[in-house]
Scaffold this motif. Structure first.
Motif, PDB file in Angstrom:
ATOM      1  N   ARG A 108       0.941  -1.322   0.130  1.00 55.62           N
ATOM      2  CA  ARG A 108      -0.109   0.018   0.037  1.00 55.62           C
ATOM      3  C   ARG A 108       0.891   1.324   0.135  1.00 55.62           C
ATOM      4  NH1 ARG A 108      -2.618   1.172   5.741  1.00 55.62           N
ATOM      5  NH2 ARG A 108       0.059   1.457   5.909  1.00 55.62           N
TER       6      ARG A 108
ATOM      7  N   GLU B  18       1.458   4.186  -2.918  1.00 58.46           N
ATOM      8  CA  GLU B  18       1.030   5.574  -2.632  1.00 58.46           C
ATOM      9  C   GLU B  18       2.127   6.557  -2.787  1.00 58.46           C
ATOM     10  OE1 GLU B  18      -0.628   9.203  -1.641  1.00 58.46           O
ATOM     11  OE2 GLU B  18      -1.899   7.102  -1.579  1.00 58.46           O
TER      12      GLU B  18
ATOM     13  N   LEU C 144      -4.687   2.524  -2.222  1.00 55.98           N
ATOM     14  CA  LEU C 144      -5.083   1.328  -1.604  1.00 55.98           C
ATOM     15  C   LEU C 144      -5.313   1.363  -0.316  1.00 55.98           C
ATOM     16  CD1 LEU C 144      -2.464  -0.985  -3.555  1.00 55.98           C
ATOM     17  CD2 LEU C 144      -4.823  -0.523  -4.402  1.00 55.98           C
ATOM     18  N   ASP C 145      -6.493   0.707   0.076  1.00 55.27           N
ATOM     19  CA  ASP C 145      -7.101   0.747   1.573  1.00 55.27           C
ATOM     20  C   ASP C 145      -6.628  -0.735   1.949  1.00 55.27           C
ATOM     21  OD1 ASP C 145      -8.042   3.518   1.340  1.00 55.27           O
ATOM     22  OD2 ASP C 145      -9.874   2.387   0.514  1.00 55.27           O
ATOM     23  N   LEU C 146      -5.779  -0.760   3.265  1.00 55.50           N
ATOM     24  CA  LEU C 146      -5.579  -1.901   3.921  1.00 55.50           C
ATOM     25  C   LEU C 146      -6.646  -2.493   4.813  1.00 55.50           C
ATOM     26  CD1 LEU C 146      -3.510  -4.356   4.614  1.00 55.50           C
ATOM     27  CD2 LEU C 146      -2.591  -2.684   6.270  1.00 55.50           C
TER      28      LEU C 146
ATOM     29  N   LEU D 140      -6.291  -5.934   0.290  1.00 56.20           N
ATOM     30  CA  LEU D 140      -6.068  -4.452  -0.059  1.00 56.20           C
ATOM     31  C   LEU D 140      -7.200  -4.304  -0.984  1.00 56.20           C
ATOM     32  CD1 LEU D 140      -2.275  -4.241  -1.305  1.00 56.20           C
ATOM     33  CD2 LEU D 140      -3.341  -3.018   0.527  1.00 56.20           C
TER      34      LEU D 140
ATOM     35  N   ASP E   1      -8.870  -1.715  -3.620  1.00 59.54           N
ATOM     36  CA  ASP E   1      -8.504  -0.629  -4.736  1.00 59.54           C
ATOM     37  C   ASP E   1      -9.851   0.025  -5.177  1.00 59.54           C
ATOM     38  OD1 ASP E   1      -8.094   0.753  -7.096  1.00 59.54           O
ATOM     39  OD2 ASP E   1      -6.795  -0.717  -8.003  1.00 59.54           O
TER      40      ASP E   1
END
Length: 431
Positions: free
Chosen positions: A141, A145, A152-154, A173, A175
């Protein structure tokens, strides 16, 4: 299915009208051989620039992998960013990844700018681990960035299992920019847009002979002849021996997809998100809800030879049920296979074979974005706008190894499966 395989997409086509076969003598600035997404995207870019374009498709528009895949659109290639960096260095790897992001944006922009009314996009894709590794995902992630400004979000294991009711899954992850849609409708919409720009599209027009030695290239089908200054070869996993050098550079790999029967209540007990889902294994599972959650479209497995889809579908159904025991008893309504073109280096084959002869194929199971960028950079080169296609030159038309290459691919796949299983078992024991 009017010439298409019995797939979910063929069953739900918004419009299935046929294009004529090539007959008689024709001329164009550019001939595109292959009516899949790479060829159609290249043709669209050229037609928008005012070039006269003819597309020749041996079967139906989107007939191959372009119209049979999972419908997932997001950045990346069939191999990892780390592997690409090892092959070409950090700077070129970054340029290539930015191209892959652009490829996904091309698809979304086409749908928006060309007014494809039959396209419903569902945004969001979860890439799920089947073992515990939150730190590894956090590094991925942060890299995306920092290097590309790509968000991307964990998701924690608890968050994942809230929407995917399976003990097999750990972190993921998310997207938010990726999306899924109906790829066959998209392929046919591109062909329709081409015709509105004056391009000509022919189906059932398999190329049987070529003469590429002169400045004016000649392409022959059983009933017609086409002359053009430039030719784009974009035949994917169905590339035949008409141009032996191209055929020898790919390994056609079969993949499989199933569609469940309508079982909305059972499916809702397992999958509680409309987003696309894939796991982290090599040739792992990928799936999504269709028909407003009534059915599940589930893909996975690869083989080096085409097997009977129903037999492989039963194996995939067992995998589906082992992942989601809630789906026990849900039947497979239909299943299908398709050929993807892989190069030994797992990168797309994009470039110029000789003056006036261009190629874009070998997208290796990650083609919804890379076909778009492949078509665009080849069109840019023909138009004299950029030479971005040269970013793919380090990969080249490497010999596929013949039968030894096919055996190596299958052995490699089995090795990855064994490694994946061992890692999952270690994680399960530690939980």
């Amino acid at each position: 299915m009017d010439g298409y395989a019995d797939t979910y997409y063929a069953r739900t086509l918004s419009e299935a009208g046929a294009h004529p076969a090539l007959s008689g003598a024709h001329e164009a600035d550019v001939a595109v051989v292959g009516g899949g997404l790479a060829g159609l995207t290249a043709a669209l870019e050229l037609a928008k620039a005012g070039r006269s374009v003819v597309v020749l498709e041996a079967e139906r528009i989107g007939w191959g992998a372009s119209g049979r895949n999972g419908g997932f659109v997001g950045p990346g290639y069939a191999t990892s960013h780390a592997h690409i960096t090892r092959m070409v260095g950090r700077d070129n790897a970054q340029h290539l990844h930015r191209l892959s992001i652009e490829g996904a944006q091309i698809v979304e922009n086409n749908i928006s700018s060309l007014g494809f009314a039959d396209q419903k996009l569902v945004h969001g894709k979860l890439s799920v681990l089947r073992y515990h590794d939150p730190d590894g995902l956090a590094r991925r992630r942060d890299l995306m960035e920092k290097e590309f400004g790509y968000r991307l979000d964990l998701m924690s294991t608890e968050e994942v299992r809230t929407v995917l009711k399976s003990s097999k899954y750990y972190q993921a992850l998310h997207d938010p920019a990726a999306f899924h849609f109906h790829p066959l409708n998209y392929s046919r919409s591109l062909a329709k847009a081409l015709e509105s720009l004056g391009a000509r599209v022919f189906e059932r027009s398999r190329v049987v002979a070529t003469d590429f030695d002169s400045a004016e290239k000649v392409i022959r089908t059983s009933d017609g002849e086409l002359r053009a200054r430039d030719v784009v070869l974009a035949c994917g996993g169905y590339t035949d021996n008409l141009v032996p050098r191209l055929r020898r550079s790919i390994l056609p790999i079969a993949t499989y997809v199933l569609l469940t029967e309508s079982a909305p209540d059972q499916i809702a007990e397992a999958v509680r998100t409309p987003k696309a889902i894939s796991d982290n294994r090599r040739a792992g599972d990928y799936y999504r809800l269709v028909d407003d959650g009534a059915r599940l479209l589930w893909g996975g497995r690869i083989t080096t030879r085409t097997s009977e889809p129903r037999r492989l579908a039963e194996m995939m159904r067992q995998t589906m049920v082992s992942t989601y025991p809630q789906l026990k008893g849900v039947r497979v309504e239909t299943a299908w296979s398709g050929l993807m073109a892989y190069a030994r280096h797992l990168m797309p084959l994009i470039g110029r074979m000789q003056p006036g002869i261009w190629y874009a194929y070998g997208f290796g199971g990650h083609g919804m974005n890379t076909t778009a960028i492949g078509g665009k950079v080849v069109a840019e080169a023909i138009l004299g706008k950029t030479d971005r296609y040269r970013l793919f030159e380090p990969f080249g038309l490497a010999w596929n190894g013949g039968p030894f290459g096919t055996a190596a691919v299958q052995l490699t796949y089995w090795t990855y499966q064994a490694m994946d299983l061992a890692r999952e078992r270690r994680s399960a024991r530690a939980a």
